[in-house]
Write a protein that holds these residues in place. Structure first.
Motif, mmCIF file in Angstrom:
data_model
loop_
_atom_site.group_PDB
_atom_site.id
_atom_site.type_symbol
_atom_site.label_atom_id
_atom_site.label_comp_id
_atom_site.label_asym_id
_atom_site.label_seq_id
_atom_site.Cartn_x
_atom_site.Cartn_y
_atom_site.Cartn_z
ATOM 1 N N VAL A 50 -49.258 -23.848 -39.125
ATOM 2 C CA VAL A 50 -49.802 -22.586 -38.627
ATOM 3 C C VAL A 50 -50.839 -22.153 -39.644
ATOM 4 N N ILE A 51 -52.035 -21.924 -39.168
ATOM 5 C CA ILE A 51 -53.118 -21.443 -40.027
ATOM 6 C C ILE A 51 -53.396 -19.987 -39.677
ATOM 7 N N VAL A 52 -53.493 -19.147 -40.700
ATOM 8 C CA VAL A 52 -53.887 -17.752 -40.523
ATOM 9 C C VAL A 52 -55.320 -17.652 -41.036
ATOM 10 N N ARG A 53 -56.242 -17.362 -40.116
ATOM 11 C CA ARG A 53 -57.661 -17.381 -40.469
ATOM 12 C C ARG A 53 -58.321 -16.040 -40.152
ATOM 13 N N TYR A 54 -58.822 -15.390 -41.175
ATOM 14 C CA TYR A 54 -59.571 -14.140 -41.012
ATOM 15 C C TYR A 54 -60.899 -14.478 -40.354
ATOM 16 N N LEU A 55 -61.270 -13.736 -39.298
ATOM 17 C CA LEU A 55 -62.529 -13.991 -38.609
ATOM 18 C C LEU A 55 -63.600 -12.962 -38.944
ATOM 19 N N GLU A 56 -63.271 -11.673 -38.731
ATOM 20 C CA GLU A 56 -64.267 -10.621 -38.937
ATOM 21 C C GLU A 56 -63.576 -9.272 -38.890
ATOM 22 N N ASP A 57 -64.326 -8.222 -39.263
ATOM 23 C CA ASP A 57 -63.811 -6.877 -39.035
ATOM 24 C C ASP A 57 -64.948 -5.997 -38.543
ATOM 25 N N ASP A 58 -64.562 -4.925 -37.896
ATOM 26 C CA ASP A 58 -65.509 -3.960 -37.338
ATOM 27 C C ASP A 58 -65.113 -2.595 -37.887
ATOM 28 N N ASP A 59 -65.891 -2.108 -38.829
ATOM 29 C CA ASP A 59 -65.596 -0.850 -39.518
ATOM 30 C C ASP A 59 -66.433 0.259 -38.888
ATOM 31 N N THR A 60 -65.763 1.213 -38.250
ATOM 32 C CA THR A 60 -66.453 2.349 -37.639
ATOM 33 C C THR A 60 -65.968 3.632 -38.315
ATOM 34 N N ASP A 61 -66.503 4.772 -37.870
ATOM 35 C CA ASP A 61 -66.061 6.051 -38.420
ATOM 36 C C ASP A 61 -64.591 6.310 -38.111
ATOM 37 N N GLU A 62 -64.118 5.806 -36.973
ATOM 38 C CA GLU A 62 -62.752 6.069 -36.546
ATOM 39 C C GLU A 62 -61.726 5.084 -37.107
ATOM 40 N N SER A 63 -62.102 3.807 -37.256
ATOM 41 C CA SER A 63 -61.119 2.806 -37.675
ATOM 42 C C SER A 63 -61.798 1.561 -38.220
ATOM 43 N N ASN A 64 -60.978 0.703 -38.809
ATOM 44 C CA ASN A 64 -61.440 -0.592 -39.282
ATOM 45 C C ASN A 64 -60.517 -1.628 -38.658
ATOM 46 N N ILE A 65 -61.048 -2.417 -37.733
ATOM 47 C CA ILE A 65 -60.259 -3.392 -36.985
ATOM 48 C C ILE A 65 -60.713 -4.797 -37.377
ATOM 49 N N ALA A 66 -59.747 -5.602 -37.821
ATOM 50 C CA ALA A 66 -60.027 -6.989 -38.186
ATOM 51 C C ALA A 66 -59.542 -7.913 -37.073
ATOM 52 N N SER A 67 -60.256 -8.997 -36.871
ATOM 53 C CA SER A 67 -59.822 -10.055 -35.957
ATOM 54 C C SER A 67 -59.311 -11.211 -36.798
ATOM 55 N N VAL A 68 -58.117 -11.675 -36.444
ATOM 56 C CA VAL A 68 -57.494 -12.783 -37.156
ATOM 57 C C VAL A 68 -57.071 -13.817 -36.126
ATOM 58 N N ARG A 69 -57.372 -15.074 -36.400
ATOM 59 C CA ARG A 69 -56.949 -16.160 -35.513
ATOM 60 C C ARG A 69 -55.774 -16.880 -36.158
ATOM 61 N N ILE A 70 -54.730 -17.068 -35.371
ATOM 62 C CA ILE A 70 -53.552 -17.811 -35.795
ATOM 63 C C ILE A 70 -53.560 -19.105 -34.993
ATOM 64 N N ILE A 71 -53.613 -20.213 -35.696
ATOM 65 C CA ILE A 71 -53.746 -21.522 -35.060
ATOM 66 C C ILE A 71 -52.459 -22.305 -35.279
ATOM 67 N N ALA A 72 -51.840 -22.727 -34.200
ATOM 68 C CA ALA A 72 -50.640 -23.562 -34.287
ATOM 69 C C ALA A 72 -51.037 -24.987 -33.948
ATOM 70 N N GLY A 73 -50.760 -25.896 -34.862
ATOM 71 C CA GLY A 73 -51.035 -27.306 -34.649
ATOM 72 C C GLY A 73 -49.735 -28.090 -34.666
ATOM 73 N N THR A 74 -49.515 -28.887 -33.641
ATOM 74 C CA THR A 74 -48.307 -29.705 -33.557
ATOM 75 C C THR A 74 -48.699 -31.140 -33.241
ATOM 76 N N TYR A 75 -47.716 -32.015 -33.317
ATOM 77 C CA TYR A 75 -47.950 -33.438 -33.099
ATOM 78 C C TYR A 75 -46.936 -33.942 -32.078
#
Length: 159
Positions: A58-83
């Motif tokens: 499982v990879i936890v990967r930070y993608l981006e954030d959007d900082d506005t006057d009201e809030s700061n929201i980050a996008s994070v992708r969680i990648i599950a790799g199996t075999y």
């Protein structure tokens, strides 16, 4: 620093969520729970030189954030790799991992006492899969603390 802390807290949260999985690895005869890492996998090594099998992960990967006057929201992708060499059902393992993580985040959306996971959450199973390796994605939105303006400086500049 906050993106780093967010990734670290998500790793700590996800590790016990996936600890009870007993999944096939890419090293014959070895089954294990997914390793949980931040960012990216290490360089791929030939199977016989792998101390720890690459898969499952499982990879936890930070993608981006959007900082506005009201809030700061980050996008994070969680990648599950199996075999799995099962062409018909191999996809199920990575979807199970992602689904369990998603359910845990919905049940307990506060992470590390400072981050809050919120909807929308987006689950994806890409049509193209690098068989016998399988991958599913979960993209989450996380409210992260905002940086506050220093009042004294603004008074000096704007009167």
């Amino acid at each position: 620093m906050t993106p780093n802390l967010l990734v670290d807290e998500l790793i700590k949260f996800i590790e016990p969520v996936v600890a009870n999985f007993d999944l096939e690895s890419n090293v014959k005869g070895i089954r294990k729970s997914p390793q949980v890492i931040g960012g990216y996998l290490e360089e791929k090594k030939p199977q016989q030189r792998q101390e720890t099998p690459d898969f499952p992960y499982v990879i936890v990967r930070y993608l981006e954030d959007d900082d506005t006057d009201e809030s700061n929201i980050a996008s994070v992708r969680i990648i599950a790799g199996t075999y799995s060499e099962d062409e018909q059902n191999g996809w199920r393992d990575c979807m199970n991992v992602v689904t369990r993580i998603k359910q845990a985040l919905l049940e307990q959306p506060i992470i590390g006492e400072r981050f809050r996971v919120q909807k929308p959450m987006k689950t994806q199973l890409p049509e193209e899969q690098p068989f016998p390796e399988w991958m599913a994605l979960l993209t989450v939105q996380v409210v992260i603390p905002q940086t506050e303006e220093e009042g004294g400086y603004l008074k000096d500049v704007f009167g």
